[in-house]
Design an enzyme around this catalytic site. Structure first.
Site, mmCIF file in Angstrom:
data_model
loop_
_atom_site.group_PDB
_atom_site.id
_atom_site.type_symbol
_atom_site.label_atom_id
_atom_site.label_comp_id
_atom_site.label_asym_id
_atom_site.label_seq_id
_atom_site.Cartn_x
_atom_site.Cartn_y
_atom_site.Cartn_z
ATOM 1 N N SER A 1 35.836 -37.602 -14.789
ATOM 2 C CA SER A 1 35.448 -36.634 -13.764
ATOM 3 C C SER A 1 36.645 -36.270 -12.901
ATOM 4 O O SER A 1 37.510 -37.095 -12.633
ATOM 5 C CB SER A 1 34.334 -37.197 -12.886
ATOM 6 O OG SER A 1 33.966 -36.247 -11.895
ATOM 7 N N GLU B 1 25.839 -34.901 -8.636
ATOM 8 C CA GLU B 1 26.640 -33.710 -8.322
ATOM 9 C C GLU B 1 25.745 -32.480 -8.190
ATOM 10 O O GLU B 1 25.909 -31.673 -7.264
ATOM 11 C CB GLU B 1 27.678 -33.505 -9.424
ATOM 12 C CG GLU B 1 28.558 -32.292 -9.289
ATOM 13 C CD GLU B 1 29.458 -32.131 -10.500
ATOM 14 O OE1 GLU B 1 29.473 -31.031 -11.095
ATOM 15 O OE2 GLU B 1 30.137 -33.107 -10.877
ATOM 16 N N HIS C 1 26.374 -39.523 -12.457
ATOM 17 C CA HIS C 1 27.346 -38.877 -11.564
ATOM 18 C C HIS C 1 27.112 -37.373 -11.548
ATOM 19 O O HIS C 1 27.051 -36.745 -10.473
ATOM 20 C CB HIS C 1 28.771 -39.182 -12.042
ATOM 21 C CG HIS C 1 29.834 -38.298 -11.441
ATOM 22 N ND1 HIS C 1 30.041 -36.998 -11.855
ATOM 23 C CD2 HIS C 1 30.741 -38.524 -10.458
ATOM 24 C CE1 HIS C 1 31.018 -36.468 -11.161
ATOM 25 N NE2 HIS C 1 31.460 -37.371 -10.302
ATOM 26 N N ASN C 2 26.963 -36.780 -12.721
ATOM 27 C CA ASN C 2 26.779 -35.330 -12.785
ATOM 28 C C ASN C 2 25.433 -34.905 -12.209
ATOM 29 O O ASN C 2 25.319 -33.842 -11.591
ATOM 30 C CB ASN C 2 26.908 -34.849 -14.227
ATOM 31 C CG ASN C 2 28.346 -34.810 -14.699
ATOM 32 O OD1 ASN C 2 29.210 -35.456 -14.122
ATOM 33 N ND2 ASN C 2 28.607 -34.071 -15.756
ATOM 34 N N LEU D 1 42.868 -29.765 -27.145
ATOM 35 C CA LEU D 1 43.811 -29.305 -26.124
ATOM 36 C C LEU D 1 43.265 -28.156 -25.282
ATOM 37 O O LEU D 1 43.983 -27.219 -24.935
ATOM 38 C CB LEU D 1 45.132 -28.893 -26.783
ATOM 39 C CG LEU D 1 45.947 -30.053 -27.373
ATOM 40 C CD1 LEU D 1 47.181 -29.537 -28.100
ATOM 41 C CD2 LEU D 1 46.341 -31.038 -26.267
ATOM 42 N N ALA D 2 41.979 -28.250 -24.948
ATOM 43 C CA ALA D 2 41.451 -27.359 -23.921
ATOM 44 C C ALA D 2 41.962 -27.866 -22.570
ATOM 45 O O ALA D 2 42.815 -28.754 -22.511
ATOM 46 C CB ALA D 2 39.930 -27.325 -23.987
ATOM 47 N N ASN E 1 31.561 -35.113 -22.361
ATOM 48 C CA ASN E 1 30.268 -35.364 -21.718
ATOM 49 C C ASN E 1 29.188 -35.588 -22.774
ATOM 50 O O ASN E 1 28.238 -34.819 -22.883
ATOM 51 C CB ASN E 1 29.880 -34.198 -20.806
ATOM 52 C CG ASN E 1 30.478 -34.318 -19.426
ATOM 53 O OD1 ASN E 1 30.741 -35.409 -18.946
ATOM 54 N ND2 ASN E 1 30.699 -33.179 -18.777
ATOM 55 N N MET F 1 40.934 -29.861 -20.123
ATOM 56 C CA MET F 1 40.896 -31.287 -19.808
ATOM 57 C C MET F 1 41.830 -32.083 -20.706
ATOM 58 O O MET F 1 42.552 -32.979 -20.244
ATOM 59 C CB MET F 1 39.467 -31.814 -19.930
ATOM 60 C CG MET F 1 38.516 -31.279 -18.878
ATOM 61 S SD MET F 1 38.952 -31.806 -17.195
ATOM 62 C CE MET F 1 38.452 -33.532 -17.238
ATOM 63 N N LYS G 1 28.440 -41.591 -16.141
ATOM 64 C CA LYS G 1 28.939 -40.224 -15.935
ATOM 65 C C LYS G 1 27.785 -39.227 -15.859
ATOM 66 O O LYS G 1 27.820 -38.269 -15.073
ATOM 67 C CB LYS G 1 29.896 -39.841 -17.077
ATOM 68 C CG LYS G 1 30.437 -38.398 -17.008
ATOM 69 C CD LYS G 1 31.115 -38.100 -15.672
ATOM 70 C CE LYS G 1 32.007 -36.869 -15.689
ATOM 71 N NZ LYS G 1 31.451 -35.670 -16.273
#
Length: 471
Positions: free
Chosen positions: A130, A191, A187-188, A12-13, A104, A15, A184
């Site tokens: 993301s 980025e 993608h990063n 439950l951080a 990740n 994200m 992903k």
């Protein structure tokens, strides 16, 4: 709250909390667990009030709360914590249940976990997520891959919570094994490249033209209304407008040492493993490393010589050329990223659909932009496209931007302003369009000192020769 939840979520951080709220908003009940009971209590009593979300305090309670077949999403730190949580879950689950890793994680870990869990009949999905805090809450880009048997079980949930572009959810099955986390990862990496090409534009306008943040703000805002329209350009315009408590630009007080969490580096390492040249991403990673050498750079600035950094040309012309350089470099970066997808797809037998991948990034994610609709259209029009640079729209776009791109690199070099992304992208472009490169000399050197052999231009490919070189 129903007795049995549709889905369980661990972690439950930022994200995890926002993803749980998003799922609940779309009519699914969620059981949430966090290692810290205080965080669970705080969430249930605060943001989750009134939502179909229930807090539980042990992994056993979480599993008992879930409807069958069970779905458990992990939103925790990558690496050993994921393995430890899987080890705790497996004895409590049954064949047909699904574990989803939304962090990740390295794709190789996802490959391993998918194989291992399949031996117990448990499905595993490695899902790239993301969009940051806002995306998780209101619509992320989701890149699931792994056990295809689990996709029908979770498809409706995740497609319902994803961002939407042109009427399509930005969530679709990517491929088997570690394909979701691989996508992903790339993608990063892209980025990293997008951020670097924007930073180089900022540096040229700041050092080269002497513009301050307020003067740059309308330039970035204007760029965001045209071909460079994107989330990162949008927030850059916002950054330029932000002032500190005394009214001075806050950006000027941010230490010039960029951090990183590793996904850019993973992209570069993977590109080397798959022999696909993601040179711009590599330079973006190295630029962050150089930026971290704050004390060394401060000392070197008083010892090493070079041009003063000023650009004397007409500012409007410089800025126009700079837009061309940014756009052309960005095209090269994405072309390289999709070259990496093609190489990985072949090596791992993933059968990646490049058009689908591009479509997932049109909304919700950090690299979302108008530009990605053009990439989606290119690959959907020609799924066999070997390189984005060869497609008509992008070929013409680079041709139009090329003169300004070259002038920008030339000005920066003459002024002593580092532009590793622009220059590496241009070097790749020139190398890729060359029908002959000096690699023949390299191969002759290799044969001369190590008898590594070489192929001849006047013989059939695949036939190798060795010679005695020199007098």
């Amino acid at each position: 709250m129903p007795q049995q939840a549709d889905l369980g979520l661990i972690g439950l951080a930022v994200m995890g909390r926002n993803l749980a709220l998003n799922i609940a908003d779309h009519g699914y009940s969620v059981a949430v667990y966090n290692r810290s009971a205080e965080r669970t209590d705080e969430f249930i009593a605060g943001e989750a009030t009134g939502a179909p979300i229930v807090g539980v305090y042990t992994v056993e309670e979480l599993v008992q709360t879930l409807a069958q077949p069970r779905i458990v999403v992990l939103m925790i730190k990558a690496g050993e914590p994921v393995d430890a949580q899987i080890d705790a879950l497996v004895p409590l689950l049954e064949p047909g249940d699904t574990i989803i890793d939304g962090g990740n994680s390295q794709f190789t870990d996802t490959e391993r976990r998918t194989t291992q869990l399949s031996e117990d009949g448990i499905h595993f999905i490695g899902m790239g997520v993301s969009g940051g805090e806002e995306g998780a809450r209101y619509g992320p880009s989701l890149m699931p891959g792994g056990s295809i048997a689990a996709w029908p079980q979770v498809r409706d949930i995740f497609r319902s919570i994803a961002a939407v572009a042109d009427g399509e959810p930005c969530c679709e099955w990517v491929g088997p094994g570690g394909a979701g986390h691989y996508v992903k990862m790339v993608h990063n990496g892209i980025e990293y490249g997008d951020m670097q090409v924007i930073a180089e534009a900022y540096d040229i306008m700041s050092r080269g033209l002497g513009l301050d943040a307020p003067a740059m703000q309308p330039i970035f805002a204007r760029w965001n209304t045209g071909r460079l329209d994107s989330f990162l350009i949008e927030i850059t315009a916002g950054i330029m407008a932000t002032v500190d408590a005394d009214g001075e630009p806050l950006l000027d007080r941010v230490l010039d040492a960029a951090g990183q969490k590793g996904t850019g580096k993973w992209t570069v390492v993977a590109s080397m493993d798959q022999a696909a040249p993601t040179t711009l991403v590599a330079e973006a990673v190295y630029a962050r490393i150089v930026s971290s050498l704050v004390d060394q750079r401060a000392a070197a600035s008083g010892i090493l010589t070079g041009p003063p950094g000023a650009i004397d040309d007409d500012p409007e012309g410089v800025i126009s050329d700079l837009e061309d350089a940014l756009y052309a470099s960005k095209i090269v970066s994405y072309a390289q990223g999709f070259m990496l997808f093609e190489a990985a797809s072949q090596e791992f037998a993933w059968d990646l659909d490049t058009g689908t991948i591009a479509s997932l990034w049109r909304a919700g994610c950090i690299i979302r932009s108008r530009f990605l609709a053009d990439i989606t259209a290119a690959y959907r029009s020609n799924p066999e496209l070997s390189n984005l640079l060869l497609e008509g729209f992008f070929r013409d776009a680079v041709a139009e931007a090329e003169p300004g791109w070259r002038r920008t690199v030339g000005r920066a070099v003459a002024a002593g302003i580092p532009v590793p992304a622009y220059s590496s992208a241009l070097a790749f472009y020139d190398g890729y369009r060359s029908d002959r490169l000096p690699a023949n000399l390299i191969q002759a050197q290799r044969d001369s000192f190590g008898a590594h052999t070489y192929e001849r231009t006047d013989k059939t490919r695949g036939e190798f020769f060795h010679s005695s070189w020199g007098a």
